[in-house]
Scaffold this active site. Structure first.
Site, PDB file in Angstrom:
ATOM      1  N   ASP A   1      47.017 110.290  22.286  1.00  0.00           N
ATOM      2  CA  ASP A   1      47.952 109.375  22.931  1.00  0.00           C
ATOM      3  C   ASP A   1      47.260 108.043  23.222  1.00  0.00           C
ATOM      4  OD1 ASP A   1      50.624 109.236  24.306  1.00  0.00           O
ATOM      5  OD2 ASP A   1      49.345 108.794  26.025  1.00  0.00           O
TER       6      ASP A   1
ATOM      7  N   GLU B   1      47.417 107.574  17.921  1.00  0.00           N
ATOM      8  CA  GLU B   1      48.562 106.686  18.143  1.00  0.00           C
ATOM      9  C   GLU B   1      47.974 105.293  18.333  1.00  0.00           C
ATOM     10  OE1 GLU B   1      52.246 105.778  21.213  1.00  0.00           O
ATOM     11  OE2 GLU B   1      50.334 106.470  21.964  1.00  0.00           O
TER      12      GLU B   1
HETATM   13  C1  GLC Z   1      52.397 107.280  24.363  1.00  0.00           C
HETATM   14  C2  GLC Z   1      53.466 108.335  24.335  1.00  0.00           C
HETATM   15  C3  GLC Z   1      54.561 107.922  25.257  1.00  0.00           C
HETATM   16  C4  GLC Z   1      53.995 107.833  26.653  1.00  0.00           C
HETATM   17  C5  GLC Z   1      52.818 106.877  26.702  1.00  0.00           C
HETATM   18  C6  GLC Z   1      52.048 107.020  27.961  1.00  0.00           C
HETATM   19  O1  GLC Z   1      52.833 106.077  23.866  1.00  0.00           O
HETATM   20  O2  GLC Z   1      53.894 108.512  23.015  1.00  0.00           O
HETATM   21  O3  GLC Z   1      55.640 108.804  25.227  1.00  0.00           O
HETATM   22  O4  GLC Z   1      54.985 107.376  27.548  1.00  0.00           O
HETATM   23  O5  GLC Z   1      51.915 107.142  25.662  1.00  0.00           O
HETATM   24  O6  GLC Z   1      51.322 108.224  27.957  1.00  0.00           O
END
Ligand code: GLC
Length: 543
Positions: A224, A285
């Protein structure tokens, strides 16, 4: 349309795999992953919220769909302010979702059915209910407990103003004041304090978490906010306040996100992963501005994969999609990594709706499936795209995403793509829950034709198309990819013996001679109509 002699110009091929620690091929290099947003996939215990038992019961559906691996969204103990992305204990299971024994059963069953299991890790922040943060609040400024997070004195008279002008992704300032007057950093909700990655204890703890789940047998991780973790140590003001895009595409790039220090973390994580058998992997991500910066995260000694969000952001237009595909393939090939394709997730408006919604959106989403699955490299599907689910326009009082409150009710947030899946029957909860309960987000009353059951026996349904495409994808040639010439409003490319084409234009497109493996719509006198795609087996001409 291409004659074989028109095969041209841009050839992008990915160099061979970097040396692998085990003998089997690296499964992740062209796997199809399926994102399970746990709260919304399937409810096993009848409380209206999806859980691990619900996933376990639906594993045969995923096997029949033909995906190779699952990505499970966070299932750790959490107050659920950000629906699990606020983690109170990264090495346990939230009771709403099940327990460790249930997780182990799910993992074993997935493996038995031939699917890999990857899970989310959330290293940038924790929940404010994590034991560490509670200890930090109880301790004094300057204490080792506070040094696990980013606490600072405020600015202005009496320190009454935040330390700087950084904004939270979810709206409002990124700082929250505590009773003794200090402030702590939260790039997301105030209940998600950012961890201090300059503290070695934080890094060690994260690796303990990786090992904990690797020891249980998981095949990999989705990281994440992987371009987060480190912030500019000066904590200086941003030159301009946030404007539109809040994920590292503006002046905050290199200040709040995407700092060079983060790469050492992933070098170390890579060593942890490589110390286990079976090609354990990690996908980041990573929201960054350009493909070269994305590729930096997937150098051979760092992460295996990084989401390429540029395709997800691209308009429904041949030129833009072509440019995104070419640039990303080239940037990833330069570091020997495959490109990871994705069109929807639990954070984005569903692509069927982005592409126009209704019949038009559905038609384009069918073509997009053949685009996505026709490209070389791993693909991430988001639950429900195989059922043609649209974004749902929920009533105000149903909204739960913290973005809605934090933005002062100006941004509706991400609930519209998180509505629980329809499995069967003609009315809510459509088999999502075993009994007739209210689901945590309400389902539309007109989803009866979109259930998995309703589409199951219809080869022409979206579900049928995804199943056929996932099967046929195995015949596409490895990492081989080559653009073919064609009209400007079409994308035509070759994968080994197969030519893939997507026609964005009004005029029907002539297909090359050969066996039509798959089309997203019926052909018109052998031609590919507008907003549709096809895969054709058509041997390349001899040189
Ligand atoms: C990432 C997740 C998202 C979340 C954010 C904070 O972007 O995909 O859903 O709100 O991180 O953890």
């Amino acid at each position: 349309m291409p004659s074989s002699s028109a095969e041209s110009a841009t050839t992008v091929s990915t160099p061979g795999s970097p040396p692998a620690p085990a003998e089997q091929p690296a499964w992740w290099r062209d796997a199809v992953f399926y994102e399970i947003y746990l709260r919304s996939f399937a409810d096993g215990n009848g409380d209206g919220v999806g859980d691990l038992a619900g996933v376990r019961a639906r594993l045969p559906y995923l096997r029949d769909l033909g995906v190779d691996a699952l990505w499970l969204s966070p299932f750790y103990p959490s107050p659920m302010v950000d629906h699990g992305y606020d983690v109170a204990d990264p090495r346990d299971v939230e009771p709403v979702f099940g327990d460790l024994a249930e997780f182990d059963r799910l993992l074993a069953d997935a493996h038995r059915l031939g699917m890999r299991m990857t899970i989310d890790v959330v290293p940038n922040h924790s929940s404010d209910q994590r034991r560490w943060f509670r200890a930090a609040l109880a301790a004094a400024p300057g204490s080792p407990e506070r040094a696990r997070y980013v606490f600072r004195d405020g600015s202005g008279p009496g320190g009454a103003e935040p330390p700087n002008n950084w904004p939270s992704v979810f709206g409002g300032p990124a700082w929250q004041r505590v009773p003794d007057g200090q402030w702590y950093l939260h790039l997301f909700a105030p209940e998600q304090p950012d961890l201090n990655w300059r503290n070695p204890e934080v890094a060690e703890d994260a690796e303990d978490t990786l090992r904990f789940w690797l020891d249980r047998g998981v095949d990999g991780f989705r990281i994440d906010v992987a371009m987060g973790l480190f912030k500019d140590p000066e904590l200086g003001d941003l030159p301009t306040p946030y404007t539109a895009d809040r994920r590292g595409h503006g002046p905050e790039d290199g200040v709040l996100w995407n700092r060079p220090e983060v790469h050492d973390v992933y070098r170390s994580w890579r060593q942890v992963l490589d110390s286990y058998p079976g090609h354990r992997m990690a996908v980041g991500e990573v929201w960054v501005r350009d493909p070269g910066e994305l590729a930096a995260y997937i150098r051979p000694d760092e992460l295996h994969l990084a989401f390429n969000f540029r395709l997800l952001r691209a308009e429904w237009a041949a030129a833009e999609m072509r440019a995104v595909i070419s640039q990303t393939l080239a940037a990833c090939a330069a570091v020997g990594a495959p490109t990871t394709w994705v069109l929807s997730s639990h954070d984005a408006v569903r692509h069927l709706s982005r592409y126009g919604g209704g019949d038009l959106g559905r038609r384009r989403a069918r073509a997009a499936a053949l685009l996505l699955l026709g490209l070389p490299g791993p693909v991430y599907l988001y639950q429900g795209e195989e059922l043609a689910l649209p974004e749902v326009d929920l009533p105000d009082d149903a909204l739960q995403d913290p973005v809605w409150e934090r933005s002062g009710h100006t941004e509706r947030g991400r609930d519209g793509c998180r509505v629980p899946l329809p499995w069967s029957g003609g009315e809510p909860p459509y088999g999502f829950s075993p009994t007739s309960v209210r689901t945590w987000l309400p389902q539309p009353t007109d989803w009866g034709t979109l259930t998995a059951q309703a589409q199951d026996r219809d080869g022409d349904s979206m579900l049928g198309l995804y199943r056929r495409a996932l099967r046929a994808r195995r015949e596409l040639g490895g990492s081989d990819f080559r653009w073919l010439e064609g009209p400007p409003d079409a994308l035509i490319w070759r994968r080994g013996d197969v030519v893939c084409a997507l026609n964005f234009g009004a005029a029907a497109l002539r297909l090359p001679p050969g066996e039509v493996l798959l089309t997203s719509e019926g052909l018109e006198e052998g031609r590919l109509p507008t907003d549709s795609a096809a895969w054709v087996r058509s041997a390349p001409a001899a040189p």
